[in-house]
Design a protein around this motif. Structure first.
Motif, PDB file in Angstrom:
ATOM      1  N   VAL A   4       0.842  -1.200   0.000  1.00 46.82           N
ATOM      2  CA  VAL A   4       0.000   0.000   0.000  1.00 46.82           C
ATOM      3  C   VAL A   4       0.874   1.246   0.000  1.00 46.82           C
ATOM      4  CG1 VAL A   4      -1.705   1.323   1.329  1.00 46.82           C
ATOM      5  CG2 VAL A   4      -1.968  -1.168   1.059  1.00 46.82           C
ATOM      6  N   GLN A   5       1.951   1.225   0.771  1.00 46.38           N
ATOM      7  CA  GLN A   5       2.858   2.373   0.835  1.00 46.38           C
ATOM      8  C   GLN A   5       3.426   2.701  -0.547  1.00 46.38           C
ATOM      9  OE1 GLN A   5       6.527   1.669   3.047  1.00 46.38           O
ATOM     10  NE2 GLN A   5       6.482   3.793   3.789  1.00 46.38           N
ATOM     11  N   GLU A   6       3.914   1.707  -1.243  1.00 49.05           N
ATOM     12  CA  GLU A   6       4.493   1.949  -2.564  1.00 49.05           C
ATOM     13  C   GLU A   6       3.428   2.399  -3.565  1.00 49.05           C
ATOM     14  OE1 GLU A   6       6.925   2.810  -5.394  1.00 49.05           O
ATOM     15  OE2 GLU A   6       7.649   2.174  -3.433  1.00 49.05           O
ATOM     16  N   SER A   7       2.257   1.805  -3.497  1.00 53.36           N
ATOM     17  CA  SER A   7       1.189   2.173  -4.420  1.00 53.36           C
ATOM     18  C   SER A   7       0.743   3.615  -4.204  1.00 53.36           C
ATOM     19  CB  SER A   7       0.009   1.218  -4.257  1.00 53.36           C
ATOM     20  OG  SER A   7       0.400  -0.108  -4.568  1.00 53.36           O
ATOM     21  N   LEU A   8       0.601   4.021  -2.942  1.00 52.69           N
ATOM     22  CA  LEU A   8       0.220   5.410  -2.656  1.00 52.69           C
ATOM     23  C   LEU A   8       1.346   6.376  -3.019  1.00 52.69           C
ATOM     24  CD1 LEU A   8      -1.747   5.083   0.706  1.00 52.69           C
ATOM     25  CD2 LEU A   8      -2.658   5.609  -1.576  1.00 52.69           C
ATOM     26  N   THR A   9       2.582   5.968  -2.790  1.00 51.66           N
ATOM     27  CA  THR A   9       3.715   6.812  -3.171  1.00 51.66           C
ATOM     28  C   THR A   9       3.700   7.056  -4.678  1.00 51.66           C
ATOM     29  OG1 THR A   9       5.066   6.061  -1.324  1.00 51.66           O
ATOM     30  CG2 THR A   9       6.240   6.972  -3.214  1.00 51.66           C
ATOM     31  N   ASN A  10       3.429   6.019  -5.450  1.00 47.31           N
ATOM     32  CA  ASN A  10       3.356   6.172  -6.904  1.00 47.31           C
ATOM     33  C   ASN A  10       2.200   7.077  -7.303  1.00 47.31           C
ATOM     34  OD1 ASN A  10       5.606   4.660  -7.437  1.00 47.31           O
ATOM     35  ND2 ASN A  10       4.473   2.776  -7.833  1.00 47.31           N
ATOM     36  N   ALA A  11       1.076   6.975  -6.629  1.00 49.09           N
ATOM     37  CA  ALA A  11      -0.062   7.854  -6.936  1.00 49.09           C
ATOM     38  C   ALA A  11       0.313   9.312  -6.656  1.00 49.09           C
ATOM     39  CB  ALA A  11      -1.289   7.441  -6.126  1.00 49.09           C
ATOM     40  N   VAL A  12       0.996   9.549  -5.544  1.00 44.54           N
ATOM     41  CA  VAL A  12       1.411  10.916  -5.213  1.00 44.54           C
ATOM     42  C   VAL A  12       2.411  11.429  -6.249  1.00 44.54           C
ATOM     43  CG1 VAL A  12       2.737  12.280  -3.543  1.00 44.54           C
ATOM     44  CG2 VAL A  12       0.930  10.744  -2.739  1.00 44.54           C
ATOM     45  N   ARG A  13       3.383  10.619  -6.609  1.00 38.65           N
ATOM     46  CA  ARG A  13       4.436  11.055  -7.537  1.00 38.65           C
ATOM     47  C   ARG A  13       3.952  11.238  -8.964  1.00 38.65           C
ATOM     48  NH1 ARG A  13       9.392   7.089  -5.767  1.00 38.65           N
ATOM     49  NH2 ARG A  13       9.943   8.212  -3.874  1.00 38.65           N
TER      50      ARG A  13
ATOM     51  N   ASP B 245      -6.121   4.301  -9.026  1.00 41.48           N
ATOM     52  CA  ASP B 245      -6.245   5.759  -9.022  1.00 41.48           C
ATOM     53  C   ASP B 245      -6.792   6.198 -10.366  1.00 41.48           C
ATOM     54  OD1 ASP B 245      -4.136   6.818 -10.894  1.00 41.48           O
ATOM     55  OD2 ASP B 245      -2.783   5.823  -9.496  1.00 41.48           O
ATOM     56  N   ASP B 246      -7.296   7.420 -10.408  1.00 38.23           N
ATOM     57  CA  ASP B 246      -7.854   7.958 -11.646  1.00 38.23           C
ATOM     58  C   ASP B 246      -6.993   9.071 -12.218  1.00 38.23           C
ATOM     59  OD1 ASP B 246      -8.332  10.044  -9.908  1.00 38.23           O
ATOM     60  OD2 ASP B 246     -10.501  10.027 -10.136  1.00 38.23           O
ATOM     61  N   GLY B 247      -5.770   9.168 -11.748  1.00 38.27           N
ATOM     62  CA  GLY B 247      -4.874  10.230 -12.201  1.00 38.27           C
ATOM     63  C   GLY B 247      -4.444  10.048 -13.640  1.00 38.27           C
ATOM     64  N   ALA B 248      -4.109  11.153 -14.264  1.00 38.77           N
ATOM     65  CA  ALA B 248      -3.616  11.117 -15.637  1.00 38.77           C
ATOM     66  C   ALA B 248      -2.175  10.651 -15.627  1.00 38.77           C
ATOM     67  CB  ALA B 248      -3.732  12.496 -16.266  1.00 38.77           C
ATOM     68  N   ARG B 249      -1.892   9.639 -16.410  1.00 42.02           N
ATOM     69  CA  ARG B 249      -0.529   9.119 -16.516  1.00 42.02           C
ATOM     70  C   ARG B 249      -0.211   8.983 -17.994  1.00 42.02           C
ATOM     71  NH1 ARG B 249       1.185   5.543 -11.803  1.00 42.02           N
ATOM     72  NH2 ARG B 249      -0.324   6.032 -10.242  1.00 42.02           N
ATOM     73  N   GLY B 250       0.651   9.819 -18.464  1.00 42.11           N
ATOM     74  CA  GLY B 250       1.026   9.744 -19.871  1.00 42.11           C
ATOM     75  C   GLY B 250       2.188   8.810 -20.078  1.00 42.11           C
ATOM     76  N   SER B 251       2.349   8.350 -21.320  1.00 41.97           N
ATOM     77  CA  SER B 251       3.458   7.459 -21.618  1.00 41.97           C
ATOM     78  C   SER B 251       4.790   8.182 -21.499  1.00 41.97           C
ATOM     79  CB  SER B 251       3.301   6.874 -23.022  1.00 41.97           C
ATOM     80  OG  SER B 251       3.263   7.924 -23.966  1.00 41.97           O
ATOM     81  N   GLY B 252       4.754   9.523 -21.531  1.00 35.90           N
ATOM     82  CA  GLY B 252       5.988  10.279 -21.445  1.00 35.90           C
ATOM     83  C   GLY B 252       6.340  10.725 -20.043  1.00 35.90           C
ATOM     84  N   ARG B 253       5.676  10.173 -19.023  1.00 36.66           N
ATOM     85  CA  ARG B 253       5.975  10.610 -17.655  1.00 36.66           C
ATOM     86  C   ARG B 253       7.411  10.254 -17.293  1.00 36.66           C
ATOM     87  NH1 ARG B 253       3.135   5.912 -14.014  1.00 36.66           N
ATOM     88  NH2 ARG B 253       5.007   4.682 -13.939  1.00 36.66           N
ATOM     89  N   ALA B 254       7.938  11.068 -16.419  1.00 34.50           N
ATOM     90  CA  ALA B 254       9.337  10.874 -16.018  1.00 34.50           C
ATOM     91  C   ALA B 254       9.485   9.603 -15.202  1.00 34.50           C
ATOM     92  CB  ALA B 254       9.804  12.073 -15.198  1.00 34.50           C
ATOM     93  N   ARG B 255      10.505   8.840 -15.498  1.00 33.77           N
ATOM     94  CA  ARG B 255      10.827   7.640 -14.723  1.00 33.77           C
ATOM     95  C   ARG B 255      11.734   8.052 -13.569  1.00 33.77           C
ATOM     96  NH1 ARG B 255       7.850   3.335 -16.151  1.00 33.77           N
ATOM     97  NH2 ARG B 255       7.574   3.221 -18.370  1.00 33.77           N
ATOM     98  N   THR B 256      11.473   7.474 -12.397  1.00 29.92           N
ATOM     99  CA  THR B 256      12.275   7.842 -11.244  1.00 29.92           C
ATOM    100  C   THR B 256      13.458   6.902 -11.034  1.00 29.92           C
ATOM    101  OG1 THR B 256      10.884   6.530  -9.780  1.00 29.92           O
ATOM    102  CG2 THR B 256      10.294   8.857 -10.080  1.00 29.92           C
TER     103      THR B 256
ATOM    104  N   GLY C  16      -5.942   6.286 -15.377  1.00 30.24           N
ATOM    105  CA  GLY C  16      -5.370   5.990 -14.074  1.00 30.24           C
ATOM    106  C   GLY C  16      -4.540   4.723 -14.107  1.00 30.24           C
ATOM    107  N   PHE C  17      -4.319   4.166 -12.936  1.00 28.82           N
ATOM    108  CA  PHE C  17      -3.403   3.046 -12.780  1.00 28.82           C
ATOM    109  C   PHE C  17      -3.959   2.107 -11.727  1.00 28.82           C
ATOM    110  CE2 PHE C  17       0.745   1.068 -11.776  1.00 28.82           C
ATOM    111  CZ  PHE C  17       1.287   0.953 -13.054  1.00 28.82           C
ATOM    112  N   ALA C  18      -3.626   0.812 -11.825  1.00 31.47           N
ATOM    113  CA  ALA C  18      -4.093  -0.184 -10.856  1.00 31.47           C
ATOM    114  C   ALA C  18      -2.958  -1.105 -10.453  1.00 31.47           C
ATOM    115  CB  ALA C  18      -5.236  -1.003 -11.448  1.00 31.47           C
ATOM    116  N   VAL C  19      -2.945  -1.437  -9.178  1.00 33.83           N
ATOM    117  CA  VAL C  19      -2.036  -2.440  -8.624  1.00 33.83           C
ATOM    118  C   VAL C  19      -2.906  -3.469  -7.928  1.00 33.83           C
ATOM    119  CG1 VAL C  19      -0.206  -2.907  -6.941  1.00 33.83           C
ATOM    120  CG2 VAL C  19      -0.156  -0.794  -8.284  1.00 33.83           C
TER     121      VAL C  19
END
Length: 157
Positions: free
Chosen positions: A69-78, A102-113, A141-144
């Motif tokens: 859950v911690q990693e999934s929420l961290t990814n949603a925040v980032r 999550d329902d956030g916008a995630r483009g294919s060009g998002r920065a990789r960390t 959005g994204f799903a885990v």
């Protein structure tokens, strides 16, 4: 646990030193200062639904769920904030189910960390004989999704 953390630290040279306090569990998901509250403060609306009867999870499984859950929420925040995120943790005598969407916008060009986030989630699931899936949702959005067997045997995919 200290030795395991040291070993993981060696395997992941860029990892920060692991804290040596008590291992977090389900109580750290929505407690004051917990994971859901931290994500909310960072701009992600979080709905948390935990349906796990007391005593159902071993301390190791509870820690694994907490870290997933911690990693999934961290990814949603980032990557998705501001967004709405739904976290569901359910357990029965046979398996533990963790779903984070999550329902956030995630483009294919998002920065990789360059982090170990989803790789670590997959490793945790596999360590417990579970299954893991993650990816973009068709509606945005994204799903885990993680399934962990209660008895440590492999779950069916």
């Amino acid at each position: 646990m200290t030795e395991m953390r040291r070993t993981l630290g060696v395997l992941r040279a860029d990892a920060a030193p692991a804290p040596l306090g008590p291992a977090p569990g389900l109580d750290g998901l929505d407690a004051l200062g917990g994971l859901a509250e931290q994500a909310r403060q960072a701009g992600v609306e979080v709905d948390l639904d935990v349906r796990v009867p007391d005593g159902t999870l071993s301390p190791g499984a509870a820690l694994t769920v907490h870290r997933i859950v911690q990693e999934s929420l961290t990814n949603a925040v980032r990557h998705a904030a501001p967004a709405h995120c739904r976290v569901t943790v359910e357990a029965d005598p046979y398996e533990v189910r963790v779903d984070v969407t999550d329902d956030g916008a995630r483009g294919s060009g998002r920065a990789r960390t360059g982090g170990h986030g989803l790789v670590g989630v997959r490793e945790r699931a596999m360590m417990h004989g579970g299954t893991f899936s993650a990816g973009p949702r068709p509606e945005g959005g994204f799903a885990v999704s993680v399934r962990l067997p209660q008895d440590g045997t492999r779950t069916t995919a």
